[in-house]
Design a protein around this motif. Structure first.
Motif, mmCIF file in Angstrom:
data_model
loop_
_atom_site.group_PDB
_atom_site.id
_atom_site.type_symbol
_atom_site.label_atom_id
_atom_site.label_comp_id
_atom_site.label_asym_id
_atom_site.label_seq_id
_atom_site.Cartn_x
_atom_site.Cartn_y
_atom_site.Cartn_z
ATOM 1 N N PRO A 127 0.818 -1.215 0.000
ATOM 2 C CA PRO A 127 0.000 0.000 0.000
ATOM 3 C C PRO A 127 0.855 1.271 0.000
ATOM 4 N N MET A 179 1.571 2.023 -3.552
ATOM 5 C CA MET A 179 0.353 2.418 -4.260
ATOM 6 C C MET A 179 -0.088 3.839 -3.888
ATOM 7 N N SER A 180 0.321 4.329 -2.695
ATOM 8 C CA SER A 180 -0.107 5.691 -2.322
ATOM 9 C C SER A 180 0.887 6.757 -2.762
ATOM 10 N N THR A 192 -1.984 8.965 -7.701
ATOM 11 C CA THR A 192 -1.133 7.929 -7.096
ATOM 12 C C THR A 192 -0.905 6.783 -8.074
ATOM 13 N N GLY A 243 -1.487 3.790 -7.433
ATOM 14 C CA GLY A 243 -2.662 2.925 -7.315
ATOM 15 C C GLY A 243 -3.734 3.280 -8.329
ATOM 16 N N ILE A 244 -4.062 4.567 -8.396
ATOM 17 C CA ILE A 244 -5.104 4.995 -9.346
ATOM 18 C C ILE A 244 -4.630 4.776 -10.774
#
Lengths: 103, 561
Positions: free
Chosen positions: A48, A51-52, A61, A63-64
């Protein structure tokens, strides 16, 4: 269809080529999608922190970006598969069917 | 035609009687009809637009009824749907109220984590295209169960697949009906019971008279309307930020109480097992949804099935990108806006209303009315597709192919389908009312988990693994069914929320991470154990199935049914 007809089709070189080419194509593309999705899901689960992070100075980010890339690659790969199937697999299948006496 | 009219009138009068009885029963029981949801004042423009939609779709149903003569027409629209129409309808099945209202609301609340609901769908569809769509079309006629029973012992495999298929249909119907009732209560100010009855009534009309042709057109029209509305809202959001996506995200992070955490994982899904389980449920559940797979049989051949899936995937991907923009954009325009909150600071109508509040902000009351009507239309279209899939399973797979001895005429099968449609409509009303006050999120997860643990393993293995005999398929189906339903009951959704226990016995909401692999293992083990002559015969039939699935050789007739 009789067993002999089935046998004849199975041993036809064009059938073998069709199966081999389409399976390979389908599997490679499925793998691309599966790997992209796995990166997204496993990234959420186990990384995570990564991903951030943002690649630039903005708020977008990784992630997106990866999520949207999975969506877009799904559309693009479907397009490529359909394009190739229309131009190559269908032609091959048509020839095979003609040579086996169907249509 | 006069026979159809008589049937129509018969259904309507029977239905009104049932509706009156049920609403009387609900009132008599002293049930609090409006429940936790606050009814809204009548929304006139929404009601007018909704009435236009209903009249138009009933007109289409009338037209479709005149074209629906054989079971082939009824189940598969005679194979006469074009790839563009079919692809749009398939996309429409996914652009549901749950997507437009639910995912938008979830992104608004939880940010990044909720995107998995969109990404999971987009991971499933390309794989359906690459590995399943054309082969399914070549092997089956009306349902995916035709495909799994192609070379296996027809009766047992049809029964276990039908149980899987009907479980999915009924769980999904419950979730849709409860959602519909609450939504209509919110949007139109109509009582819950009447809303549920209205949805069920219209759905029975579409399906029993118009069959697949009407069901497809209803879904198609709604999908186009929803795409137009979604495009408008997303465009207005983008325009407000001068088409700068970064600005939408940073503004959302500034306003949201969780700050930049909404752009990163962790707000909704906490542990890795939960994430992986929901990821598997989304991806593989979709590959086993009977009402979706059924649409692959409405086009004329495998080539058109392929094109429809391509169209569907493209439209869905586009729509999900809109939803992500709308979800993050809504934070800026709705979250601090007093117009959309009550005195206590709670959002009006709950989290599912975020998309509609944003619609109102961007497009005023007219646009709100339009999108409210489309949201209602969406539920109608999805429940119609579900009901048709359920009716096809009952009439085609169970009645005609399993239990009835001797041949069944087309007319008789349509009659059974209509009875099944009516029964499913009544079941949907009863369960919709029974579940009104329950949290139905677990019911929808049950549908996808069963599809991923029962339908998908049997289907994919029957297509690709020549060594699977009937016993292996049945073992996998039984293991998947018991585990998926059993673990959901022992999990937080039912054991804690419904049965009121303090701690769940099984910690996960989605059981798929265990139930799906174990279903595959059961198929594998029981297939290897089965050395009977029957099993050898079924394995030998794989060659013929392979030739037909890959080339289409062996399908008779132009419509291939």
């Amino acid at each position: 269809m009789s067993p002999t007809e089935t046998e004849k089709c199975l041993n036809h070189p064009k059938f073998k080529e069709l199966i081999r080419a389409r399976r390979r194509f389908g599997l490679v593309f499925s793998l691309i999608i599966a790997v992209g999705y796995a990166v997204y899901v496993l990234g959420m689960s186990f990384a995570p922190g990564f991903m951030s992070q943002s690649p630039g100075s903005g708020s977008m980010t990784y992630g997106i970006i990866i999520g949207v890339l999975v969506i877009i690659s799904g559309m693009v790969c479907s397009g490529i598969y359909t394009w190739r199937a229309n131009r190559y697999f269908d032609v091959l299948n048509g020839e095979l069917r003609k040579e086996l006496g169907h249509e | 035609m006069s026979k159809v009219i008589k049937l129509f009138l018969g259904y309507i009068s029977g239905y009104i009687f049932l509706a009156l009885y049920l609403s009387a029963a609900a009132h008599g029981a002293g049930g609090d009809i409006s429940g936790a949801v606050v009814k809204q004042p009548l929304n006139v423009s929404a009601i007018i637009m909704f009435l236009i939609f209903v009249l138009a779709t009933l007109g289409i149903t009338w037209w479709a009824a005149s074209k629906t003569k054989t079971k082939d027409d009824f189940y598969a629209a005679g194979g006469g749907i074009t790839p563009w129409q079919n692809g749009t309808a398939i996309a429409g099945d996914f652009m549901s109220a749950a997507t437009f209202l639910g995912i938008t609301g979830a992104i608004y609340g939880f940010g990044f984590d909720a995107m998995i609901l969109a990404v999971g769908v987009m991971a499933a569809w390309p794989v359906i295209l690459f590995l399943m769509a054309e082969r399914l079309r070549n092997l089956g006629s009306y349902t995916f169960i035709d495909v799994v029973s192609y070379r296996l012992d027809k009766k047992p495999i049809r029964i276990i697949s039908a149980i899987g298929s009907l479980s999915v249909v009924i769980f999904y119907l419950i979730a849709q009906m409860v959602g519909a009732g609450k939504l209509i209560q919110l949007l139109f100010g109509l009582d819950y019971v009447y809303a549920v009855i209205l949805v069920s009534f219209l759905m029975i009309c579409y399906v029993s008279f118009g069959g697949m042709l009407a069901t497809t057109w209803v879904q198609l029209i709604k999908a186009v309307l929803l795409l137009i509305g979604g495009t408008f809202i997303a465009f207005m959001v983008m325009k407000s930020f001068n088409f700068n996506v970064e600005a939408i995200l940073s503004s959302a992070a500034d306003i949201h109480p969780k700050g930049v955490a909404i752009l990163a994982p962790g707000l909704w899904l906490k542990d890795p097992i939960a994430i992986i389980s929901i990821a598997l449920t989304m991806m593989f559940g979709i590959m086993g949804l009977p009402h979706i797979l059924m649409r692959l049989f409405t086009v004329k051949d495998a080539k058109d099935a392929r094109k429809s899936v391509f169209v569907a995937t493209t439209l869905m991907g586009y729509f999900y990108i809109l939803i992500i923009i709308i979800g993050f954009g809504a934070v800026t325009f709705v979250m601090n806006n007093p117009d959309y909150h009550d005195a206590a600071g709670n959002i009006l109508g709950g989290g599912n209303m975020v998309a509609l509040h944003l619609t109102q902000y961007m497009g005023g009351d007219f646009m709100l009315g339009f999108m409210s009507a489309v949201a209602f239309a969406t539920i109608l279209a999805v429940v119609a597709g579900l009901t048709l899939a359920g009716a096809a399973t009952i009439a085609h797979d169970l009645y005609s192919k399993t239990f009835k001895k001797g041949p069944v005429s087309s007319a008789e099968e349509i009659k059974i389908s209509r009875i099944a449609t009516f029964a499913l409509g009544a079941i949907a009303v009863v369960l919709g009312i029974a579940f009104e006050h329950q949290n139905v999120a677990f019911v929808a997860s049950m549908a996808l988990a069963v599809a991923a643990s029962v339908n998908f393993p049997i289907l994919i293995m029957s297509l690709y693994w020549s060594n699977m005999p009937t016993k292996g398929a049945i073992a996998g189906g039984v293991v998947g069914l018991i585990l998926s339903i059993g673990l959901i009951i022992l999990g937080p959704g039912v054991w804690v929320s419904v049965l009121g226990n303090a701690e769940p016995i099984f910690p996960q909401v989605y059981p798929t991470v265990y139930s799906m692999p174990l279903a595959f293992i059961a198929i594998w083990v029981f297939s290897l154990l089965d050395k009977s002559p029957q099993a050898e015969k079924e394995k030998a039939l794989f060659d013929e199935q392979l030739v037909r699935s890959e080339t289409g050789i062996g399908i008779s007739g132009a419509s291939n049914h």
